[in-house]
Write a protein that holds these residues in place. Structure first.
Motif, PDB file in Angstrom:
ATOM      1  N   THR A  29       0.810  -1.224   0.000  1.00  0.00           N
ATOM      2  CA  THR A  29       0.000   0.000   0.000  1.00  0.00           C
ATOM      3  C   THR A  29       0.841   1.271   0.000  1.00  0.00           C
ATOM      4  N   ALA A  30       2.160   1.133  -0.015  1.00  0.00           N
ATOM      5  CA  ALA A  30       3.039   2.298   0.113  1.00  0.00           C
ATOM      6  C   ALA A  30       2.773   3.353  -0.961  1.00  0.00           C
ATOM      7  N   MET A  31       2.612   2.924  -2.206  1.00  0.00           N
ATOM      8  CA  MET A  31       2.427   3.890  -3.293  1.00  0.00           C
ATOM      9  C   MET A  31       1.101   4.640  -3.151  1.00  0.00           C
ATOM     10  N   ILE A  32       0.028   3.909  -2.825  1.00  0.00           N
ATOM     11  CA  ILE A  32      -1.267   4.550  -2.612  1.00  0.00           C
ATOM     12  C   ILE A  32      -1.178   5.516  -1.427  1.00  0.00           C
ATOM     13  N   SER A  33      -0.484   5.077  -0.373  1.00  0.00           N
ATOM     14  CA  SER A  33      -0.367   5.902   0.822  1.00  0.00           C
ATOM     15  C   SER A  33       0.349   7.215   0.524  1.00  0.00           C
ATOM     16  N   VAL A  34       1.422   7.155  -0.252  1.00  0.00           N
ATOM     17  CA  VAL A  34       2.167   8.372  -0.604  1.00  0.00           C
ATOM     18  C   VAL A  34       1.299   9.322  -1.418  1.00  0.00           C
ATOM     19  N   MET A  35       0.594   8.782  -2.409  1.00  0.00           N
ATOM     20  CA  MET A  35      -0.282   9.634  -3.220  1.00  0.00           C
ATOM     21  C   MET A  35      -1.434  10.208  -2.396  1.00  0.00           C
ATOM     22  N   ALA A  36      -1.878   9.465  -1.386  1.00  0.00           N
ATOM     23  CA  ALA A  36      -2.992   9.915  -0.559  1.00  0.00           C
ATOM     24  C   ALA A  36      -2.623  11.134   0.277  1.00  0.00           C
ATOM     25  N   VAL A  37      -1.337  11.308   0.592  1.00  0.00           N
ATOM     26  CA  VAL A  37      -0.908  12.496   1.345  1.00  0.00           C
ATOM     27  C   VAL A  37      -1.293  13.754   0.579  1.00  0.00           C
ATOM     28  N   ALA A  38      -0.870  13.825  -0.688  1.00  0.00           N
ATOM     29  CA  ALA A  38      -1.210  14.984  -1.516  1.00  0.00           C
ATOM     30  C   ALA A  38      -2.691  15.003  -1.846  1.00  0.00           C
ATOM     31  N   GLY A  39      -3.305  13.816  -1.914  1.00  0.00           N
ATOM     32  CA  GLY A  39      -4.733  13.744  -2.185  1.00  0.00           C
ATOM     33  C   GLY A  39      -5.552  14.465  -1.125  1.00  0.00           C
ATOM     34  N   VAL A  40      -5.083  14.443   0.123  1.00  0.00           N
ATOM     35  CA  VAL A  40      -5.778  15.172   1.194  1.00  0.00           C
ATOM     36  C   VAL A  40      -5.784  16.671   0.905  1.00  0.00           C
ATOM     37  N   ALA A  47      -1.588  22.792  -4.654  1.00  0.00           N
ATOM     38  CA  ALA A  47      -2.130  21.482  -4.261  1.00  0.00           C
ATOM     39  C   ALA A  47      -2.044  20.490  -5.418  1.00  0.00           C
ATOM     40  N   PHE A  48      -2.417  20.922  -6.610  1.00  0.00           N
ATOM     41  CA  PHE A  48      -2.336  20.033  -7.778  1.00  0.00           C
ATOM     42  C   PHE A  48      -0.877  19.695  -8.110  1.00  0.00           C
ATOM     43  N   THR A  49       0.012  20.672  -7.960  1.00  0.00           N
ATOM     44  CA  THR A  49       1.428  20.433  -8.230  1.00  0.00           C
ATOM     45  C   THR A  49       2.007  19.429  -7.244  1.00  0.00           C
ATOM     46  N   MET A  50       1.611  19.555  -5.974  1.00  0.00           N
ATOM     47  CA  MET A  50       2.015  18.568  -4.965  1.00  0.00           C
ATOM     48  C   MET A  50       1.533  17.179  -5.351  1.00  0.00           C
ATOM     49  N   SER A  51       0.294  17.103  -5.792  1.00  0.00           N
ATOM     50  CA  SER A  51      -0.291  15.823  -6.170  1.00  0.00           C
ATOM     51  C   SER A  51       0.501  15.175  -7.303  1.00  0.00           C
ATOM     52  N   GLY A  52       0.872  15.986  -8.283  1.00  0.00           N
ATOM     53  CA  GLY A  52       1.662  15.467  -9.400  1.00  0.00           C
ATOM     54  C   GLY A  52       3.031  14.989  -8.961  1.00  0.00           C
ATOM     55  N   ALA A  53       3.683  15.758  -8.073  1.00  0.00           N
ATOM     56  CA  ALA A  53       5.015  15.395  -7.597  1.00  0.00           C
ATOM     57  C   ALA A  53       4.978  14.118  -6.763  1.00  0.00           C
ATOM     58  N   PHE A  54       3.977  14.007  -5.876  1.00  0.00           N
ATOM     59  CA  PHE A  54       3.869  12.821  -5.025  1.00  0.00           C
ATOM     60  C   PHE A  54       3.535  11.585  -5.858  1.00  0.00           C
ATOM     61  N   VAL A  65      14.097  13.975 -13.823  1.00  0.00           N
ATOM     62  CA  VAL A  65      13.170  13.804 -14.949  1.00  0.00           C
ATOM     63  C   VAL A  65      11.815  13.307 -14.454  1.00  0.00           C
ATOM     64  N   GLY A  66      11.835  12.305 -13.587  1.00  0.00           N
ATOM     65  CA  GLY A  66      10.587  11.717 -13.108  1.00  0.00           C
ATOM     66  C   GLY A  66       9.744  12.674 -12.281  1.00  0.00           C
ATOM     67  N   ILE A  67      10.338  13.255 -11.252  1.00  0.00           N
ATOM     68  CA  ILE A  67       9.587  14.179 -10.396  1.00  0.00           C
ATOM     69  C   ILE A  67       9.252  15.455 -11.155  1.00  0.00           C
ATOM     70  N   GLY A  68      10.175  15.880 -12.027  1.00  0.00           N
ATOM     71  CA  GLY A  68       9.906  17.069 -12.844  1.00  0.00           C
ATOM     72  C   GLY A  68       8.684  16.881 -13.717  1.00  0.00           C
ATOM     73  N   PHE A  69       8.535  15.677 -14.282  1.00  0.00           N
ATOM     74  CA  PHE A  69       7.361  15.379 -15.094  1.00  0.00           C
ATOM     75  C   PHE A  69       6.089  15.498 -14.267  1.00  0.00           C
ATOM     76  N   GLY A  70       6.098  14.922 -13.062  1.00  0.00           N
ATOM     77  CA  GLY A  70       4.923  14.999 -12.193  1.00  0.00           C
ATOM     78  C   GLY A  70       4.575  16.431 -11.825  1.00  0.00           C
ATOM     79  N   VAL A  71       5.593  17.231 -11.561  1.00  0.00           N
ATOM     80  CA  VAL A  71       5.362  18.648 -11.216  1.00  0.00           C
ATOM     81  C   VAL A  71       4.715  19.391 -12.382  1.00  0.00           C
ATOM     82  N   VAL A  72       5.207  19.136 -13.584  1.00  0.00           N
ATOM     83  CA  VAL A  72       4.666  19.817 -14.772  1.00  0.00           C
ATOM     84  C   VAL A  72       3.204  19.439 -14.996  1.00  0.00           C
ATOM     85  N   ILE A  73       2.881  18.153 -14.910  1.00  0.00           N
ATOM     86  CA  ILE A  73       1.497  17.721 -15.112  1.00  0.00           C
ATOM     87  C   ILE A  73       0.596  18.289 -14.020  1.00  0.00           C
ATOM     88  N   GLY A  74       1.069  18.272 -12.783  1.00  0.00           N
ATOM     89  CA  GLY A  74       0.288  18.846 -11.695  1.00  0.00           C
ATOM     90  C   GLY A  74       0.048  20.327 -11.885  1.00  0.00           C
TER      91      GLY A  74
END
Length: 320
Positions: free
Chosen positions: A50-61, A217-224, A100-109
């Motif tokens: 559940t680690a991946m879901i848990s990490v994404m859920a932090v930003a989801g809050v 908030a959306f940028t955090m979600s993308g990064a997480f 590259v990976g986190i940067g991509f998430g930040v851009v999409i967020g």
């Protein structure tokens, strides 16, 4: 002389996830105890899975407490895993892969936030469209072929390694929750999130830049979500377009089960962790019970319905 009696009303909705967690755990312990449910290895495996879901859920809050929703998290994990795997395969640089990976998430967020705040698109539709774009990109980038990762250091740090017998996936989860709790409960940004989701007009009159709050908030979600994709890739030692398929629903269910209202204004980071582990515990139990994949899917759908029902029940009590 008058004596006033004050009654302390317990807000059961705040503790609902913890009550359900204990009840479900005891129930599974009694029913599946002889099938290994209570074995330490199995319990640790639940936390690892559940680690991946848990990490994404932090930003989801943060996103949902602000009255928004993000459906792109699952597809971001897939695309990030693919990008990270390709970078490691070509350059064998962990630092570059992370950038590259986190940067991509930040851009999409960030794009999600701008679509909602600048173009005033409904968050559900904006992120739904972006979800399909990113998922399609993850499939197209290697023509649905998996990309193996041979960098063992990367896999050990972010996926399969252990520290003092504790899986690194669990340690990363703990770190993200410490940061999330500090920001949400102790920081100014957390108060701005709740104010934005509770009553945006009042928040604006109070001097809060609600558009900026939503974008962050959306940028955090993308990064997480991107970091969750890194964890997926490291754990499976490969990048695949199918990672995170359906995770957006699991994240929403975990966050709502944890006490965050879908309409915004309330939230609990630690509650989201219990919601995520609760869902993982249920998934683990149905596997131990030898239920079919169809039955597992049905139970997952039931969990999501339960999450929404609890959210509506909570909102109804507050209105009354």
């Amino acid at each position: 002389m008058r004596f006033s009696k004050s009654k302390k009303n317990i807000q059961w909705d705040k503790y609902m996830v913890y009550i359900i967690f204990v009840v479900v755990f005891v129930l599974f312990a009694l029913i599946l105890g002889n099938k290994g449910f209570l074995q330490p290895r199995n319990l640790v495996n639940i936390l690892r899975q559940t680690a991946m879901i848990s990490v994404m859920a932090v930003a989801g809050v943060f996103v949902m407490a602000a009255g928004q929703i993000d459906l792109t998290v699952g597809s971001i994990t897939a695309m990030t895993a693919m990008l990270v795997s390709l970078v490691l395969q070509k350059f064998n640089s962990i630092l570059l892969a992370l950038i590259v990976g986190i940067g991509f998430g930040v851009v999409i967020g960030l794009i999600n936030g701008l679509l909602v705040t600048k173009l005033k698109l409904p968050a559900f539709l904006a992120t739904l469209g972006m979800m399909e774009l990113v998922r399609g990109g993850a499939m197209w980038i290697t023509d649905t072929a998996a990309v193996p990762i041979e960098n063992k250091t990367f896999c050990n740090i972010f996926g399969i390694g252990e520290v003092a017998g504790i899986p690194v996936l669990v340690l990363w989860t703990i770190l993200f929750y410490i940061v999330g709790i500090l920001i949400f409960n102790k920081g100014t940004f957390g108060r701005h999130i709740l104010a934005t989701g509770g009553n945006e007009n009042s928040a604006v009159y109070s001097g809060i830049n609600t558009k900026k709050v939503k974008v962050i908030a959306f940028t955090m979600s993308g990064a997480f979500a991107a970091f969750a994709g890194i964890m997926y890739a490291a754990r499976m030692q490969a990048g695949r377009y199918s990672y995170g398929d359906g995770d957006e629903m699991s994240v929403i269910a975990a966050v709502v089960l944890g006490g965050t209202a879908m309409s915004g204004g309330t939230g609990s980071v630690i509650g989201a962790l219990f919601g995520s582990v609760l869902m993982g515990m249920m998934n683990n139990a149905v596997i131990l019970a030898n239920l079919s994949s169809a039955q597992q899917t049905m139970i997952k759908g039931g969990i999501i319905i339960l999450a929404v029902a609890l959210s509506n029940l909570s909102q109804g009590k507050k209105k009354n």
